[in-house]
Motif scaffolding. Structure first.
Motif, PDB file in Angstrom:
ATOM      1  N   GLN A   1      16.156  18.364  14.362  1.00  0.00           N
ATOM      2  CA  GLN A   1      14.971  17.631  13.887  1.00  0.00           C
ATOM      3  C   GLN A   1      14.139  18.507  12.963  1.00  0.00           C
ATOM      4  O   GLN A   1      13.657  18.062  11.923  1.00  0.00           O
ATOM      5  CB  GLN A   1      14.072  17.255  15.071  1.00  0.00           C
ATOM      6  CG  GLN A   1      14.532  16.066  15.855  1.00  0.00           C
ATOM      7  CD  GLN A   1      13.544  15.799  16.983  1.00  0.00           C
ATOM      8  OE1 GLN A   1      13.240  16.691  17.767  1.00  0.00           O
ATOM      9  NE2 GLN A   1      13.040  14.585  17.045  1.00  0.00           N
ATOM     10  N   SER A   2      13.977  19.765  13.384  1.00  0.00           N
ATOM     11  CA  SER A   2      13.152  20.682  12.615  1.00  0.00           C
ATOM     12  C   SER A   2      13.775  20.943  11.240  1.00  0.00           C
ATOM     13  O   SER A   2      13.083  20.941  10.220  1.00  0.00           O
ATOM     14  CB  SER A   2      12.995  21.981  13.401  1.00  0.00           C
ATOM     15  OG  SER A   2      12.094  22.831  12.765  1.00  0.00           O
ATOM     16  N   ILE A   3      15.091  21.150  11.211  1.00  0.00           N
ATOM     17  CA  ILE A   3      15.787  21.386   9.933  1.00  0.00           C
ATOM     18  C   ILE A   3      15.657  20.146   9.049  1.00  0.00           C
ATOM     19  O   ILE A   3      15.383  20.249   7.849  1.00  0.00           O
ATOM     20  CB  ILE A   3      17.277  21.733  10.186  1.00  0.00           C
ATOM     21  CG1 ILE A   3      17.379  23.105  10.852  1.00  0.00           C
ATOM     22  CG2 ILE A   3      18.064  21.719   8.874  1.00  0.00           C
ATOM     23  CD1 ILE A   3      18.776  23.450  11.332  1.00  0.00           C
TER      24      ILE A   3
ATOM     25  N   ALA B   1      13.322  17.887   9.111  1.00  0.00           N
ATOM     26  CA  ALA B   1      11.937  17.741   8.642  1.00  0.00           C
ATOM     27  C   ALA B   1      11.675  18.659   7.450  1.00  0.00           C
ATOM     28  O   ALA B   1      11.022  18.268   6.482  1.00  0.00           O
ATOM     29  CB  ALA B   1      10.974  18.041   9.778  1.00  0.00           C
ATOM     30  N   GLN B   2      12.217  19.889   7.519  1.00  0.00           N
ATOM     31  CA  GLN B   2      12.016  20.825   6.406  1.00  0.00           C
ATOM     32  C   GLN B   2      12.836  20.418   5.185  1.00  0.00           C
ATOM     33  O   GLN B   2      12.375  20.501   4.052  1.00  0.00           O
ATOM     34  CB  GLN B   2      12.397  22.254   6.818  1.00  0.00           C
ATOM     35  CG  GLN B   2      11.585  22.812   7.975  1.00  0.00           C
ATOM     36  CD  GLN B   2      10.088  22.656   7.772  1.00  0.00           C
ATOM     37  OE1 GLN B   2       9.550  22.971   6.718  1.00  0.00           O
ATOM     38  NE2 GLN B   2       9.406  22.113   8.780  1.00  0.00           N
TER      39      GLN B   2
ATOM     40  N   ARG C   1      11.362  17.305   3.363  1.00  0.00           N
ATOM     41  CA  ARG C   1       9.919  17.401   3.188  1.00  0.00           C
ATOM     42  C   ARG C   1       9.506  16.737   1.882  1.00  0.00           C
ATOM     43  O   ARG C   1      10.138  16.944   0.856  1.00  0.00           O
ATOM     44  CB  ARG C   1       9.545  18.872   3.142  1.00  0.00           C
ATOM     45  CG  ARG C   1       8.201  19.088   3.728  1.00  0.00           C
ATOM     46  CD  ARG C   1       7.870  20.523   3.814  1.00  0.00           C
ATOM     47  NE  ARG C   1       6.546  20.609   4.408  1.00  0.00           N
ATOM     48  CZ  ARG C   1       6.076  21.705   4.957  1.00  0.00           C
ATOM     49  NH1 ARG C   1       6.820  22.766   4.981  1.00  0.00           N
ATOM     50  NH2 ARG C   1       4.873  21.699   5.469  1.00  0.00           N
TER      51      ARG C   1
ATOM     52  N   ILE D   1      13.070  28.477  13.346  1.00  0.00           N
ATOM     53  CA  ILE D   1      13.250  27.095  12.858  1.00  0.00           C
ATOM     54  C   ILE D   1      12.339  26.144  13.621  1.00  0.00           C
ATOM     55  O   ILE D   1      11.676  25.294  13.048  1.00  0.00           O
ATOM     56  CB  ILE D   1      14.730  26.672  12.975  1.00  0.00           C
ATOM     57  CG1 ILE D   1      15.586  27.505  12.016  1.00  0.00           C
ATOM     58  CG2 ILE D   1      14.891  25.189  12.664  1.00  0.00           C
ATOM     59  CD1 ILE D   1      17.071  27.277  12.156  1.00  0.00           C
ATOM     60  N   LEU D   2      12.298  26.323  14.946  1.00  0.00           N
ATOM     61  CA  LEU D   2      11.417  25.462  15.741  1.00  0.00           C
ATOM     62  C   LEU D   2       9.947  25.740  15.410  1.00  0.00           C
ATOM     63  O   LEU D   2       9.116  24.832  15.435  1.00  0.00           O
ATOM     64  CB  LEU D   2      11.678  25.668  17.236  1.00  0.00           C
ATOM     65  CG  LEU D   2      13.049  25.217  17.734  1.00  0.00           C
ATOM     66  CD1 LEU D   2      13.173  25.438  19.242  1.00  0.00           C
ATOM     67  CD2 LEU D   2      13.312  23.747  17.416  1.00  0.00           C
TER      68      LEU D   2
ATOM     69  N   MET E   1       8.647  26.271  12.581  1.00  0.00           N
ATOM     70  CA  MET E   1       8.250  25.455  11.423  1.00  0.00           C
ATOM     71  C   MET E   1       7.842  24.046  11.866  1.00  0.00           C
ATOM     72  O   MET E   1       6.862  23.495  11.383  1.00  0.00           O
ATOM     73  CB  MET E   1       9.411  25.362  10.424  1.00  0.00           C
ATOM     74  CG  MET E   1       9.655  26.658   9.680  1.00  0.00           C
ATOM     75  SD  MET E   1      10.791  26.393   8.314  1.00  0.00           S
ATOM     76  CE  MET E   1      12.300  27.007   9.018  1.00  0.00           C
ATOM     77  N   ALA E   2       8.627  23.478  12.785  1.00  0.00           N
ATOM     78  CA  ALA E   2       8.317  22.114  13.247  1.00  0.00           C
ATOM     79  C   ALA E   2       6.998  22.095  14.015  1.00  0.00           C
ATOM     80  O   ALA E   2       6.157  21.236  13.791  1.00  0.00           O
ATOM     81  CB  ALA E   2       9.457  21.598  14.117  1.00  0.00           C
TER      82      ALA E   2
ATOM     83  N   GLU F   1       4.034  22.361  11.816  1.00  0.00           N
ATOM     84  CA  GLU F   1       3.816  21.110  11.095  1.00  0.00           C
ATOM     85  C   GLU F   1       3.124  20.063  11.975  1.00  0.00           C
ATOM     86  O   GLU F   1       2.249  19.335  11.502  1.00  0.00           O
ATOM     87  CB  GLU F   1       5.152  20.573  10.587  1.00  0.00           C
ATOM     88  CG  GLU F   1       4.993  19.717   9.350  1.00  0.00           C
ATOM     89  CD  GLU F   1       6.312  19.550   8.626  1.00  0.00           C
ATOM     90  OE1 GLU F   1       6.665  20.419   7.818  1.00  0.00           O
ATOM     91  OE2 GLU F   1       7.011  18.546   8.895  1.00  0.00           O
TER      92      GLU F   1
ATOM     93  N   PRO G   1      14.322  16.370  22.542  1.00  0.00           N
ATOM     94  CA  PRO G   1      13.844  16.579  21.173  1.00  0.00           C
ATOM     95  C   PRO G   1      12.404  16.089  21.006  1.00  0.00           C
ATOM     96  O   PRO G   1      11.850  15.454  21.889  1.00  0.00           O
ATOM     97  CB  PRO G   1      14.823  15.763  20.333  1.00  0.00           C
ATOM     98  CG  PRO G   1      15.532  14.855  21.265  1.00  0.00           C
ATOM     99  CD  PRO G   1      15.452  15.453  22.608  1.00  0.00           C
ATOM    100  N   PHE G   2      11.818  16.424  19.844  1.00  0.00           N
ATOM    101  CA  PHE G   2      10.385  16.197  19.641  1.00  0.00           C
ATOM    102  C   PHE G   2      10.065  14.728  19.441  1.00  0.00           C
ATOM    103  O   PHE G   2      10.685  14.046  18.634  1.00  0.00           O
ATOM    104  CB  PHE G   2       9.905  16.960  18.400  1.00  0.00           C
ATOM    105  CG  PHE G   2      10.171  18.436  18.456  1.00  0.00           C
ATOM    106  CD1 PHE G   2       9.764  19.193  19.544  1.00  0.00           C
ATOM    107  CD2 PHE G   2      10.839  19.073  17.418  1.00  0.00           C
ATOM    108  CE1 PHE G   2       9.997  20.556  19.591  1.00  0.00           C
ATOM    109  CE2 PHE G   2      11.078  20.435  17.461  1.00  0.00           C
ATOM    110  CZ  PHE G   2      10.662  21.181  18.538  1.00  0.00           C
TER     111      PHE G   2
END
Lengths: 372, 124
Positions: free
Chosen positions: A182-184, A186-187, A190, B20-21, B23-24, B27, B109-110
């Motif tokens: 998810q984080s990858i 989102a980046q 973007r 990596i996490l 960054m999320a 945000e 997951p988020f």
């Protein structure tokens, strides 16, 4: 006394057929069969104890001597209940009275007792055992003793503990990896369409919630009904109107692969219904029904129908998205089943036929059938 | 003097050892209209808390280095800095009695909406 020919039938010494009246030690004659039985018992890997009506051990085989650290001679000399020799203390150090002993209950309660206990070795260390305790009766069906089979299950316990740790680690990794994905995403996306990212995140949640169902049964199988309920949960729980969804069908255990794909398919149907179909208007309804049919090859087949009603008029989409491709192409290919989405004007109808993969590690080296 | 300053943005300390996490998580904090301060280890988080008094909320991962470091941090914060709000994120379920008072644990997951809403609620 010499050891008889092992191919000879059991001894026909008349005394051997005299009714047993007691198992207590006394001046009973030594049967030839005793030698033969000793040969069998002392080569057995399972520990065997024979106890009289006072729970005193009157016989134990070699495996039992190795297991407990005591010799038969020593145990006979102690002349006390076996419990007081091998089972006298709880692993936390508290004394373990005979009255609380499950093995002991095989005698007074007159039933075959199986279970797990923790024994104490002669040197003081504790070890887990599995036991079966069976009563021995005289000719009048009075119980005169107990035979107890005991196995050291230390290795099984250690293996089960290792497996528990691995499954915990697996659960943790799957969820953490989904969060990383998810984080990858989102980046990577973007500044692009936030709606598309929302759809993607919802799919990750659906995948994760399908995994939650698997976690409950150690990744071996999942309940069909739970999979359906979890997949629809985001809407099912948010609805004030309890008539909006109708679910009807029998429960069954699903192979993990089927569970995950079915959950994803339902998620896509639900998302589509919320956006364009019955779930996009307050009066819309969704009915999910399923049955289990026997297949020709002996497997069961899941026939599931998703039917929407009361939504806006349906038109066939011009472009096939991820959801319809997953359902109409991947699902039949993966499970050798059939799937069809009909964009009927009154509401979307999706019919799935999925032959149920037998439980176990299909596609791996071992295939282990397991009845549900 | 007497002049109105724009309201200061609520400062959230984000504790995460996975870049990596991180960054999320940062945000999510920014989406909630708050300002993120990053700590990549539990020790760094403690140092920041000892030197800054403007941290309102700590947002920590409970899965750091596969151990219980995250939860230990949360418990320590509740003990040493009682007013600080605690938002935690975890790949595994936690029993209610393991979670410090007022603390919120959300899963992976988020679920972006729930995380942002929780940060905003603590920022009020």
């Amino acid at each position: 006394v010499t050891l008889p020919n092992s191919r000879q039938p059991l001894q026909s010494d008349p005394a051997a057929h005299a009714p047993l009246t007691t198992l207590r030690r006394g001046s009973t004659p030594l049967f030839e069969t005793e030698r033969r039985l000793n040969a069998v018992l002392n080569n057995a890997s399972v520990s065997i104890f024979l106890m009289d009506d006072r729970q005193h051990c009157i016989y134990m085989n070699r495996a039992a001597e190795r297991l407990t650290g005591w010799t038969l001679t020593e145990v006979l000399a102690r002349d006390c209940p076996l419990h007081d020799i091998v089972h006298h203390t709880y692993p936390d150090g508290r004394p373990f009275p005979l009255a609380e002993c499950a093995i002991d209950r095989a005698f007074p309660e007159n039933n075959q007792e199986r279970g797990e206990e923790v024994f104490v070795h002669r040197d003081g260390h504790f070890f887990p055992v599995g036991f079966t305790a069976s009563p021995i009766r005289d000719d009048l069906a009075n119980i005169i003793g107990t035979i107890i089979e005991v196995r050291d299950i230390s290795e099984e316990k250690a293996a089960a503990e290792r497996q528990r740790l691995l499954i915990n680690e697996l659960n943790h990794r799957v969820k953490n990896t989904l969060a990383t994905v998810q984080s990858i995403a989102a980046q990577s996306f973007r500044g692009t369409d936030p709606v598309a990212l929302g759809v993607f995140n919802a799919r990750m949640m659906a995948l994760s919630s399908a995994h939650n169902v698997l976690v409950e049964d150690n990744w071996e199988s999942a309940s069909l009904r739970s999979v359906i309920e979890r997949a629809l949960a985001p809407h099912l729980l948010a609805e004030v109107d309890t008539d909006r969804f109708a679910l009807a069908g029998p429960d069954e255990r699903l192979h993990p692969k089927v569970a995950v794909t079915l959950a994803m398919a339902l998620h896509e149907l639900m998302t589509n219904a919320a956006k364009y179909g019955a779930l996009s208007v307050p009066e819309g309804r969704v009915v999910v029904t399923w049955t289990l049919q026997p297949c020709e090859d002996g497997r069961q087949r899941l026939d599931l129908t998703w039917r929407e009603r009361g939504g806006p008029p349906v038109t066939t989409p011009t472009r096939r998205g991820f959801g319809s491709r997953l359902i109409e192409r991947q699902l039949p290919m993966e499970f050798d089943g059939a799937a069809e989405i009909a964009y009927a004007p009154a509401g979307v109808v999706c019919r799935l036929q999925i032959p149920l993969t037998p439980l176990g590690w299909v596609g791996q080296e071992t295939i282990e059938g397991r009845s549900a | 003097m007497g002049q109105r300053l724009p309201p200061a943005r609520t400062i959230v300390l984000v504790v995460e050892d996975d870049p990596i996490l991180m960054m999320a998580l940062v945000e999510f904090v920014e989406d909630a209209g708050c300002e993120a301060v990053e700590a990549h280890t539990v020790a760094e988080a403690i140092r920041i808390l000892e030197t800054r008094t403007d941290i309102r909320t700590v947002f920590t991962d409970l899965d750091m280095r596969g151990s219980t470091a995250g939860m230990k941090l949360a418990v320590a914060i509740r003990d040493r800095w009682p007013p600080i709000e605690l938002l935690m994120i975890s790949s595994q379920p936690w029993d209610k009695d393991q979670i410090p008072a007022r603390g919120v644990v959300l899963g992976k997951p988020f679920d972006r909406r729930r995380i942002v809403a929780a940060i905003q609620k603590f920022a009020v």
